[in-house]
Design a protein around this motif. Structure first.
Motif, PDB file in Angstrom:
ATOM      1  N   PRO A   1      48.317  25.485  16.616  1.00 22.66           N
ATOM      2  CA  PRO A   1      46.892  25.777  16.847  1.00 22.66           C
ATOM      3  C   PRO A   1      46.061  24.539  17.115  1.00 22.66           C
ATOM      4  O   PRO A   1      45.146  24.571  17.952  1.00 22.66           O
ATOM      5  N   GLU A   2      46.343  23.421  16.427  1.00 20.13           N
ATOM      6  CA  GLU A   2      45.520  22.225  16.595  1.00 20.13           C
ATOM      7  C   GLU A   2      45.691  21.591  17.959  1.00 20.13           C
ATOM      8  O   GLU A   2      44.829  20.842  18.409  1.00 20.13           O
ATOM      9  N   GLU A   3      46.802  21.898  18.623  1.00 22.65           N
ATOM     10  CA  GLU A   3      47.042  21.314  19.928  1.00 22.65           C
ATOM     11  C   GLU A   3      46.609  22.248  21.060  1.00 22.65           C
ATOM     12  O   GLU A   3      46.128  21.798  22.107  1.00 22.65           O
ATOM     13  N   ASN A   4      46.740  23.558  20.851  1.00 19.89           N
ATOM     14  CA  ASN A   4      46.493  24.525  21.919  1.00 19.89           C
ATOM     15  C   ASN A   4      45.272  25.404  21.654  1.00 19.89           C
ATOM     16  O   ASN A   4      45.179  26.503  22.190  1.00 19.89           O
ATOM     17  N   TYR A   5      44.353  24.927  20.826  1.00 19.83           N
ATOM     18  CA  TYR A   5      43.175  25.747  20.537  1.00 19.83           C
ATOM     19  C   TYR A   5      42.291  25.928  21.769  1.00 19.83           C
ATOM     20  O   TYR A   5      41.470  26.860  21.825  1.00 19.83           O
ATOM     21  N   THR A   6      42.434  25.061  22.765  1.00 20.00           N
ATOM     22  CA  THR A   6      41.614  25.193  23.976  1.00 20.00           C
ATOM     23  C   THR A   6      41.956  26.447  24.775  1.00 20.00           C
ATOM     24  O   THR A   6      41.172  26.872  25.624  1.00 20.00           O
ATOM     25  N   GLN A   7      43.115  27.047  24.508  1.00 18.19           N
ATOM     26  CA  GLN A   7      43.511  28.251  25.240  1.00 18.19           C
ATOM     27  C   GLN A   7      42.836  29.509  24.701  1.00 18.19           C
ATOM     28  O   GLN A   7      43.055  30.602  25.241  1.00 18.19           O
ATOM     29  N   LEU A   8      42.027  29.363  23.643  1.00 19.62           N
ATOM     30  CA  LEU A   8      41.300  30.527  23.143  1.00 19.62           C
ATOM     31  C   LEU A   8      40.323  31.058  24.182  1.00 19.62           C
ATOM     32  O   LEU A   8      40.031  32.259  24.217  1.00 19.62           O
ATOM     33  N   GLY A   9      39.810  30.171  25.017  1.00 18.27           N
ATOM     34  CA  GLY A   9      38.894  30.626  26.060  1.00 18.27           C
ATOM     35  C   GLY A   9      39.565  31.547  27.064  1.00 18.27           C
ATOM     36  O   GLY A   9      38.922  32.439  27.636  1.00 18.27           O
ATOM     37  N   GLN A  10      40.873  31.355  27.303  1.00 24.02           N
ATOM     38  CA  GLN A  10      41.582  32.234  28.233  1.00 24.02           C
ATOM     39  C   GLN A  10      41.652  33.661  27.701  1.00 24.02           C
ATOM     40  O   GLN A  10      41.540  34.630  28.455  1.00 24.02           O
ATOM     41  N   LEU A  11      41.821  33.795  26.383  1.00 23.49           N
ATOM     42  CA  LEU A  11      41.819  35.138  25.792  1.00 23.49           C
ATOM     43  C   LEU A  11      40.459  35.805  25.962  1.00 23.49           C
ATOM     44  O   LEU A  11      40.371  37.009  26.218  1.00 23.49           O
ATOM     45  N   GLY A  12      39.386  35.015  25.796  1.00 18.36           N
ATOM     46  CA  GLY A  12      38.053  35.576  25.994  1.00 18.36           C
ATOM     47  C   GLY A  12      37.807  36.004  27.433  1.00 18.36           C
ATOM     48  O   GLY A  12      37.136  37.016  27.690  1.00 18.36           O
ATOM     49  N   GLU A  13      38.344  35.262  28.394  1.00 18.35           N
ATOM     50  CA  GLU A  13      38.172  35.638  29.793  1.00 18.35           C
ATOM     51  C   GLU A  13      38.896  36.943  30.105  1.00 18.35           C
ATOM     52  O   GLU A  13      38.384  37.796  30.839  1.00 18.35           O
ATOM     53  N   ILE A  14      40.082  37.111  29.545  1.00 16.76           N
ATOM     54  CA  ILE A  14      40.819  38.359  29.779  1.00 16.76           C
ATOM     55  C   ILE A  14      40.085  39.539  29.137  1.00 16.76           C
ATOM     56  O   ILE A  14      40.097  40.659  29.663  1.00 16.76           O
ATOM     57  N   ALA A  15      39.428  39.298  27.995  1.00 16.55           N
ATOM     58  CA  ALA A  15      38.701  40.377  27.320  1.00 16.55           C
ATOM     59  C   ALA A  15      37.503  40.859  28.123  1.00 16.55           C
ATOM     60  O   ALA A  15      37.007  41.968  27.871  1.00 16.55           O
ATOM     61  N   ASN A  16      37.029  40.085  29.070  1.00 19.49           N
ATOM     62  CA  ASN A  16      35.901  40.499  29.907  1.00 19.49           C
ATOM     63  C   ASN A  16      36.348  41.263  31.145  1.00 19.49           C
ATOM     64  O   ASN A  16      35.547  41.472  32.064  1.00 19.49           O
ATOM     65  N   SER A  17      37.597  41.657  31.187  1.00 21.44           N
ATOM     66  CA  SER A  17      38.111  42.399  32.335  1.00 21.44           C
ATOM     67  C   SER A  17      37.453  43.775  32.430  1.00 21.44           C
ATOM     68  O   SER A  17      37.026  44.362  31.432  1.00 21.44           O
ATOM     69  N   GLU A  18      37.379  44.295  33.656  1.00 20.46           N
ATOM     70  CA  GLU A  18      36.799  45.617  33.867  1.00 20.46           C
ATOM     71  C   GLU A  18      37.785  46.722  33.532  1.00 20.46           C
ATOM     72  O   GLU A  18      37.376  47.873  33.344  1.00 20.46           O
ATOM     73  N   ASN A  19      39.051  46.402  33.462  1.00 15.65           N
ATOM     74  CA  ASN A  19      40.060  47.393  33.093  1.00 15.65           C
ATOM     75  C   ASN A  19      39.982  47.648  31.591  1.00 15.65           C
ATOM     76  O   ASN A  19      40.088  46.731  30.785  1.00 15.65           O
ATOM     77  N   ALA A  20      39.791  48.893  31.203  1.00 11.53           N
ATOM     78  CA  ALA A  20      39.616  49.225  29.787  1.00 11.53           C
ATOM     79  C   ALA A  20      40.878  48.924  28.991  1.00 11.53           C
ATOM     80  O   ALA A  20      40.808  48.435  27.851  1.00 11.53           O
ATOM     81  N   THR A  21      42.035  49.192  29.552  1.00 17.95           N
ATOM     82  CA  THR A  21      43.286  48.935  28.829  1.00 17.95           C
ATOM     83  C   THR A  21      43.488  47.448  28.605  1.00 17.95           C
ATOM     84  O   THR A  21      43.890  47.018  27.516  1.00 17.95           O
ATOM     85  N   VAL A  22      43.200  46.656  29.619  1.00 21.98           N
ATOM     86  CA  VAL A  22      43.320  45.199  29.477  1.00 21.98           C
ATOM     87  C   VAL A  22      42.337  44.683  28.436  1.00 21.98           C
ATOM     88  O   VAL A  22      42.644  43.805  27.626  1.00 21.98           O
ATOM     89  N   LYS A  23      41.131  45.233  28.427  1.00 24.79           N
ATOM     90  CA  LYS A  23      40.126  44.815  27.456  1.00 24.79           C
ATOM     91  C   LYS A  23      40.584  45.115  26.024  1.00 24.79           C
ATOM     92  O   LYS A  23      40.457  44.284  25.130  1.00 24.79           O
ATOM     93  N   LYS A  24      41.143  46.300  25.808  1.00 26.89           N
ATOM     94  CA  LYS A  24      41.614  46.652  24.472  1.00 26.89           C
ATOM     95  C   LYS A  24      42.786  45.765  24.036  1.00 26.89           C
ATOM     96  O   LYS A  24      42.868  45.348  22.869  1.00 26.89           O
TER      97      LYS A  24
END
Length: 667
Positions: free
Chosen positions: A132-155
Motif C-alpha cells: 500500500p505505501e508504494e502503490n497508494y497512488t493507484q487509488l485514483g484509478q479505482l475512483g475513475e472506474i467508479a464514475n463509469s456510466e455502466n451501472a454494473t461497472v460502478k457497483k
C-alpha cells in the motif's frame, strides 16, 4: 662517421577514374567553416540596461530616449507577429488554421466493458494490497472506474474500493497534514509514511463523497446502485468506526432512516446503528450518531418510524460496570471467586534484577492508572452527553403526545429509568398517569361503539398501559434517595397498582397475549386480522412479558423498599391463578413461575387462601373490585390449583405442585 641515407618512400598517386585524378571525400570538408556556423551556448541572458529616471518640475519621469526605444521595440514585435496586418480591411493574407476534430472512440459493448473493468480492478486492487505505501497512488484509478456510466461497472468499483480500504486502513485516525508539516525535515521512512497517509486520506474522502452523492435525493432510476452504495456505507461504519469521515457515514444512514418509509435499506441502516452502539466502548461514535439522530427527529417534527427510537435501547449508557461495590470492596462473580489461578514457578533472580523488575512494574502500574483515568473520564463524559440527548428526545415526544412513538419512548424510559434525575420523577409520573387515563378512555369509547379501533390499535393501547406501569416502578428501583421519599409518591404508585389489578382478567382473555407489537398480521377477505407468528428482533416485548415485568415490580420489589402488604399479595395471587386457566401454556407457565417466587418470599402471608378450613376474612371475594384492598381476597380459596394440577402440559402441572409445596412448608 658517415650516415647511411634514409630510404625514400614511393609516392603513390590516386587511381585515375575516367582519365581524371580522384580526390578523397574528407578533402572536400571545410571543418573550420562548420565550426564557425555551429550555435554557441550562451550562459548569459540578454539584460537590458534601462536608464535612470529624470527629475522634472512635474516629478520623476522616465527617460525620453528609453521610452522611445521601448516604443520601437513594440512596433518591431507587432511587425514580426503573424497577427499583424498592414491592410486596412483586415486581410492578413494568412489562411485560418482550423483544427480537425478528433474522431470519436468506438464504444465497446457492455459485456466487454464489464470484462475489462474486472481485469483492471483486480490488477489495481492486488497491487495496492501487496504494497500500500508504494502503490497508494493507484487509488485514483479505482475512483475513475467508479464514475463509469455502466451501472454494473460502478457497483463492481464500489465493492472493490470497500474491500481495498478495509484492508489498508490503519488502526488509528489520520490527522490532515499542512504544507508546513510536509515541508519540514524528516527521515525517508517518515516522509514515505506521511505521503501514504496523505494519499490514503484523500482517496478515502473522495470515496465517501461518492457514496453520499449516490445515496442523496431518494432512490435513483437504478435502485441497485443505491442499495450497493448504502451497503458500502454501513459496512465501512461498522468495520472502521475509528477512522476519518465517520460523521459523513453517519449522515448517510441518518438521512435514510429519517423518513417513515421502511425497506431493506432502512432495516440495514437501523441494524448498523444498533451494532455501532453495542460495540462502541469510548462513546465518541455513539455521541455523534445520537446527535445527528436527535437533530433529524426534531427537523422532521418527530414524524419518524418507531424503529429509529428503538435503536437507543442498544446504547451502552453507564452500564459498563455491573458489579455491586462499596468504598472498601467489590462483589465479584462467583465463578471468579471460586476459580483460583495456579501459582507460577518462581524464577531465580539476583537482587539487582529484582530491583529493576520492581521499578519497572511500578512505572507500568502508574502508566496504566493514568491511561485508565483519562479513558474513563472521557467515556463517562461522552455517555453523559449521549444520555442527556436521549432523555431530551423522550421528554419532547411525551410532551407532544406523538401517538405512534409512545410505546418506544416508554420502553426507553423503563430501561434507563435508573439514570433519570430525581427532579423529573414527579413530572414523569404525572405524564404516565395521563397516558393511562387517555388509553382507558379510548378503550371505553371503543366498547360503547363511539370509535372504531382495530386489533392492532387495541394491542398498542394495552402495551402502552403496561409500559407506563413498568416505567413507574422502574423509577424507584435502585434509587435509595427516592425510596426514602416514597411516601410522597405513594398515591401515584397506588394508582398504577390498582390499574394493573383491574386489567389482569381482561388481559387473560386477550388472544394476542403472546404476540408483540412487531408481529406481522395478515388480513383475510372477511376483514379480520390473522396474527402470523414469526421471529422478530426483540426491541419490543410481547404483552405477556410486559405483564410479568409489571407484576414483578409490584409483588417482588427491591429489598430496600417497604414490605408488600399481605392483602395486595393475596389479591394478586388469586387473580393470577384464575388468569393461568385462560392463557396459552407458555404464558401459564410464566405466570405460575412468578407465583412460585412469590410464595417463596411471602408464603406465610398468603397460606390461608390455599386452605379452605383456615380463613382470615369474612364475607365474599369480589374479583371485579375497583380497589385491591376492597376485594377481600382472604375470603376466597385458590381452587384453580386443583385444575392446574390436571393441566395437559406436564411443566405446568409440575410448577403448580411446587407452589402448593412452598405454601405448605411456609405454613
Amino acid at each position: 662517421m658517415a650516415t647511411e641515407p634514409v630510404a625514400k618512400r614511393r609516392r603513390l598517386s590516386p587511381p585515375v577514374e575516367n582519365g581524371r585524378g580522384g580526390v578523397p571525400g574528407f578533402a572536400k570538408w571545410n571543418l573550420e567553416q562548420d565550426y564557425e556556423k555551429r550555435a554557441r551556448k550562451s550562459t548569459k541572458k540578454d539584460v537590458k540596461h534601462e536608464k535612470l529616471p529624470v527629475k522634472t518640475a512635474e516629478g520623476w519621469q522616465k527617460n525620453e530616449k528609453d521610452a522611445e526605444e521601448a516604443v520601437e521595440e513594440e512596433k518591431d514585435d507587432d511587425k514580426d507577429s503573424f497577427m499583424a496586418s498592414d491592410d486596412e480591411d483586415g486581410d492578413s493574407g494568412v489562411a485560418d488554421i482550423q483544427e480537425k476534430a478528433a474522431p470519436p472512440k468506438p464504444q465497446l459493448p457492455p459485456k466487454e466493458q464489464i470484462r475489462q473493468a474486472k481485469e483492471k480492478l483486480a490488477a489495481v486492487a492486488s497491487n495496492i494490497s501487496e504494497d500500500p505505501e508504494e502503490n497508494y497512488t493507484q487509488l485514483g484509478q479505482l475512483g475513475e472506474i467508479a464514475n463509469s456510466e455502466n451501472a454494473t461497472v460502478k457497483k463492481l468499483a464500489l465493492g472493490t474500493q470497500l474491500a481495498v480500504y478495509k484492508d489498508i486502513i490503519p488502526g488509528y485516525r489520520i490527522r490532515p497534514m499542512t504544507k508546513d508539516d510536509m515541508a519540514g525535515k524528516m527521515s525517508k521512512d517518515v516522509r514515505r509514511l506521511r505521503s501514504f497517509e496523505h494519499g490514503l486520506l484523500a482517496g478515502y474522502t473522495e470515496y465517501v463523497k461518492l457514496l453520499a452523492k449516490l445515496t442523496q435525493g431518494g432512490r435513483p432510476a437504478d435502485a441497485s446502485v443505491f442499495s450497493v452504495a448504502m451497503a458500502c456505507a454501513c459496512n465501512l461504519l461498522v468495520s472502521v468506526p475509528h477512522f476519518n469521515c465517520r460523521n459523513d457515514l453517519i449522515g448517510i444512514l441518518v438521512r435514510k432512516i429519517s423518513g417513515r418509509g421502511v425497506d431493506a435499506d432502512f432495516k440495514k441502516c437501523c441494524e448498523t446503528l444498533e451494532q455501532l452502539f453495542r460495540d462502541d466502548e469510548e462513546g465518541h461514535a455513539s455521541l455523534e450518531a445520537v446527535t445527528q439522530l436527535t437533530k433529524a427527529m426534531k427537523t422532521k417534527n418527530y414524524q419518524i418510524h418507531e424503529s429509529v427510537l428503538n435503536t437507543f435501547l442498544h446504547l451502552r449508557l453507564l452500564s459498563e460496570f455491573g458489579h455491586k461495590a462499596s468504598t472498601n470492596s467489590i462483589d465479584k462473580d462467583e465463578e471468579e471467586q471460586l476459580v483460583k489461578k495456579p501459582k507460577a514457578k518462581r524464577e531465580f533472580r539476583t537482587k539487582r534484577e529484582r530491583k529493576v523488575l520492581r521499578e519497572r512494574k511500578e512505572v507500568e502500574k502508574e502508566m496504566k492508572q493514568a491511561d485508565a483515568a483519562v479513558s474513563y473520564e472521557e467515556r463517562d463524559k461522552n455517555q453523559a452527553e449521549t444520555l442527556k440527548l436521549v432523555f431530551v428526545a423522550y421528554f419532547r415526544i411525551l410532551k407532544a403526545r406523538i401517538q405512534h412513538l409512545m410505546g418506544a419512548v416508554l420502553e426507553g424510559l423503563a430501561k434507563y429509568s435508573h439514570l433519570i434525575n430525581q427532579e423529573f420523577f414527579g413530572d414523569i409520573l404525572e405524564a404516565l398517569k395521563d397516558l393511562i387515563n387517555d388509553a382507558e378512555s379510548l378503550m371505553e369509547q371503543d366498547d360503547e361503539g363511539d370509535t372504531e379501533l382495530d386489533s392492532a390499535d387495541q394491542r398498542n393501547l394495552t402495551r402502552e398501559r403496561l409500559l407506563c406501569i413498568i416505567t413507574a416502578f422502574a423509577l424507584l428501583q435502585g434509587q435509595i434517595d427516592v425510596v426514602k421519599s416514597a411516601n410522597s409518591l405513594s398515591l401515584d404508585l397506588n394508582f398504577f397498582i390498582t390499574h394493573l389489578y383491574r386489567t389482569l382478567l381482561p388481559l387473560a382473555m386477550n388472544p394476542e397475549i403472546e404476540l408483540s407489537a412487531k408481529t406481522a398480521h395478515l388480513q383475510d377477505p372477511n376483514g379480520l386480522y390473522i396474527p402470523v407468528a414469526k421471529d422478530t428482533k426483540v426491541n419490543v416485548s410481547t404483552t405477556a412479558v410486559l405483564l410479568l415485568r409489571s407484576l414483578q415490580g409490584v409483588l417482588l420489589p427491591p429489598t430496600n423498599t417497604k414490605a408488600v402488604p399481605p392483602v395486595r399479595v393475596a389479591a394478586f395471587s388469586k387473580q393470577l391463578m384464575s388468569s393461568a386457566l385462560h392463557v396459552p401454556p407458555k404464558s401459564a407457565l410464566a405466570i405460575l413461575t412468578l407465583l412460585q417466587q412469590v410464595t417463596k418470599t411471602h408464603g406465610n402471608k398468603i397460606a390461608g387462601i390455599w386452605n379452605t378450613e383456615e380463613r382470615k376474612g369474612d364475607g365474599v371475594f369480589d374479583a371485579q373490585s375497583l380497589e385491591v384492598e376492597s376485594s377481600n381476597p382472604f375470603a376466597a380459596t385458590v381452587w384453580e390449583g386443583e385444575l392446574l394440577r390436571l393441566h395437559f402440559d406436564p411443566k405446568v402441572r409440575e410448577v403448580a405442585k411446587s407452589i402448593e409445596g412452598n405454601v405448605l412448608r411456609k405454613d
